[in-house]
Write an enzyme that holds these catalytic residues in place. Structure first.
Site, PDB file in Angstrom:
ATOM      1  N   CYS A  22       7.708  -0.267   6.220  1.00 38.39           N
ATOM      2  CA  CYS A  22       7.084   0.895   5.574  1.00 38.39           C
ATOM      3  C   CYS A  22       7.992   1.353   4.438  1.00 38.39           C
ATOM      4  O   CYS A  22       9.204   1.430   4.621  1.00 38.39           O
ATOM      5  CB  CYS A  22       6.918   2.006   6.599  1.00 38.39           C
ATOM      6  SG  CYS A  22       6.201   3.524   5.939  1.00 38.39           S
ATOM      7  N   LEU A  23       7.400   1.655   3.290  1.00 39.00           N
ATOM      8  CA  LEU A  23       8.199   2.120   2.150  1.00 39.00           C
ATOM      9  C   LEU A  23       8.933   3.424   2.475  1.00 39.00           C
ATOM     10  O   LEU A  23       9.927   3.745   1.839  1.00 39.00           O
ATOM     11  CB  LEU A  23       7.306   2.326   0.914  1.00 39.00           C
ATOM     12  CG  LEU A  23       6.659   1.068   0.337  1.00 39.00           C
ATOM     13  CD1 LEU A  23       5.790   1.427  -0.850  1.00 39.00           C
ATOM     14  CD2 LEU A  23       7.719   0.044  -0.063  1.00 39.00           C
ATOM     15  N   GLN A  31       3.171   9.881   1.336  1.00 38.20           N
ATOM     16  CA  GLN A  31       4.434   9.202   1.040  1.00 38.20           C
ATOM     17  C   GLN A  31       5.015   9.603  -0.305  1.00 38.20           C
ATOM     18  O   GLN A  31       6.183   9.320  -0.589  1.00 38.20           O
ATOM     19  CB  GLN A  31       4.251   7.679   1.071  1.00 38.20           C
ATOM     20  CG  GLN A  31       3.946   7.160   2.466  1.00 38.20           C
ATOM     21  CD  GLN A  31       3.861   5.650   2.460  1.00 38.20           C
ATOM     22  OE1 GLN A  31       2.805   5.099   2.174  1.00 38.20           O
ATOM     23  NE2 GLN A  31       4.956   4.981   2.760  1.00 38.20           N
ATOM     24  N   GLY A  77       0.834  -1.192   0.000  1.00 34.53           N
ATOM     25  CA  GLY A  77       0.000   0.000   0.000  1.00 34.53           C
ATOM     26  C   GLY A  77       0.864   1.236   0.000  1.00 34.53           C
ATOM     27  O   GLY A  77       2.056   1.174   0.336  1.00 34.53           O
ATOM     28  N   HIS A 117      -2.314   0.704   8.713  1.00 31.86           N
ATOM     29  CA  HIS A 117      -1.002   1.319   8.492  1.00 31.86           C
ATOM     30  C   HIS A 117      -1.121   2.521   7.544  1.00 31.86           C
ATOM     31  O   HIS A 117      -0.576   3.589   7.810  1.00 31.86           O
ATOM     32  CB  HIS A 117      -0.046   0.259   7.913  1.00 31.86           C
ATOM     33  CG  HIS A 117       1.327   0.758   7.600  1.00 31.86           C
ATOM     34  ND1 HIS A 117       2.458   0.293   8.247  1.00 31.86           N
ATOM     35  CD2 HIS A 117       1.775   1.674   6.690  1.00 31.86           C
ATOM     36  CE1 HIS A 117       3.529   0.921   7.752  1.00 31.86           C
ATOM     37  NE2 HIS A 117       3.138   1.756   6.800  1.00 31.86           N
ATOM     38  N   GLU A 118      -1.863   2.343   6.441  1.00 29.54           N
ATOM     39  CA  GLU A 118      -1.962   3.409   5.439  1.00 29.54           C
ATOM     40  C   GLU A 118      -2.815   4.574   5.940  1.00 29.54           C
ATOM     41  O   GLU A 118      -2.482   5.743   5.695  1.00 29.54           O
ATOM     42  CB  GLU A 118      -2.514   2.867   4.121  1.00 29.54           C
ATOM     43  CG  GLU A 118      -1.666   1.769   3.456  1.00 29.54           C
ATOM     44  CD  GLU A 118      -0.199   2.108   3.315  1.00 29.54           C
ATOM     45  OE1 GLU A 118       0.163   3.290   3.226  1.00 29.54           O
ATOM     46  OE2 GLU A 118       0.615   1.154   3.317  1.00 29.54           O
ATOM     47  N   HIS A 137      -0.890   6.891   8.015  1.00 33.97           N
ATOM     48  CA  HIS A 137      -0.060   7.836   7.241  1.00 33.97           C
ATOM     49  C   HIS A 137      -0.809   9.144   6.995  1.00 33.97           C
ATOM     50  O   HIS A 137      -0.201  10.212   6.947  1.00 33.97           O
ATOM     51  CB  HIS A 137       0.315   7.237   5.880  1.00 33.97           C
ATOM     52  CG  HIS A 137       1.571   6.418   5.902  1.00 33.97           C
ATOM     53  ND1 HIS A 137       2.795   6.933   6.243  1.00 33.97           N
ATOM     54  CD2 HIS A 137       1.792   5.113   5.595  1.00 33.97           C
ATOM     55  CE1 HIS A 137       3.726   5.984   6.152  1.00 33.97           C
ATOM     56  NE2 HIS A 137       3.135   4.859   5.769  1.00 33.97           N
TER      57      HIS A 137
HETATM   58 NI    NI Z   1       4.056   3.031   5.454  1.00 34.70          NI
END
Ligand code: NI
Length: 175
Positions: free
Chosen positions: A92-93, A50, A45, A134-135, A138
């Protein structure tokens, strides 16, 4: 188009994102670029902050692209019910290469708009539930490292510092 993924501690990751008032062609294009960026990473995701955009938009695919029907483009999501517990390792990216166990709800019900502006309600559990939580975090400037112990957080911060020094972790700057 693949977008640059903003890396912790970039300030944009700490901002509270604004609701999307109108689903314009720009928003649709952003969502498809976010999907491309997510698949390229790869990740389950990605949230608009991000890629440096403080808007309440997510793309999620718990198949990592292996099943094209699994891609979801999500506007203004809201968790309206939650239950159960999960404790699994997350990454996490925006904090690449760092992982820690995070407590989440096993089951969440999410209300959101799709890209046609249609209100949707989805109930998810397990991995997909974790991805949603998680998303959505953000969008409120919240990262998984905020939900672990001080000791674990310090370990990750130290690791990032030494990786920055070694040139293995490239910090971005937005603002
Ligand atoms: Ni993340």
């Amino acid at each position: 188009m693949i977008l640059e993924i903003k890396k912790y501690p970039d300030e944009v990751l700490r901002q509270k994102s604004l609701p999307i008032e109108e689903i314009t062609t720009d928003i649709k294009e952003l969502a498809s670029n976010m999907a491309e960026t997510m698949y390229n990473a790869p990740g389950y995701g990605i949230a608009a902050p991000q890629v440096g955009v403080s808007k309440r938009l997510l793309v999620i695919d718990d198949s990592l692209g292996s099943d094209p029907t699994k891609l979801m483009k999500i506007v203004n999501p809201e968790i309206i019910e939650s239950s159960g517990e999960l404790f699994e390792e997350e990454g996490c990216l925006s904090i690449p290469g760092e992982y820690e166990f995070v407590k989440r709800y096993n089951c969440v019900k999410v209300r959101y708009l799709d890209l046609d502006g249609k209100e949707c309600l989805i109930e998810v559990e397990g991995l997909l539930s974790r991805i949603f939580q998680h998303e959505i975090d953000h969008l409120d400037g919240h990262l998984f490292i905020d939900d672990i112990s001080i000791l674990q957080r310090d370990r990750i911060k130290k690791s990032i510092k030494s990786r920055i020094k070694a040139g293995e972790y490239r910090v971005t700057k937005t603002l």
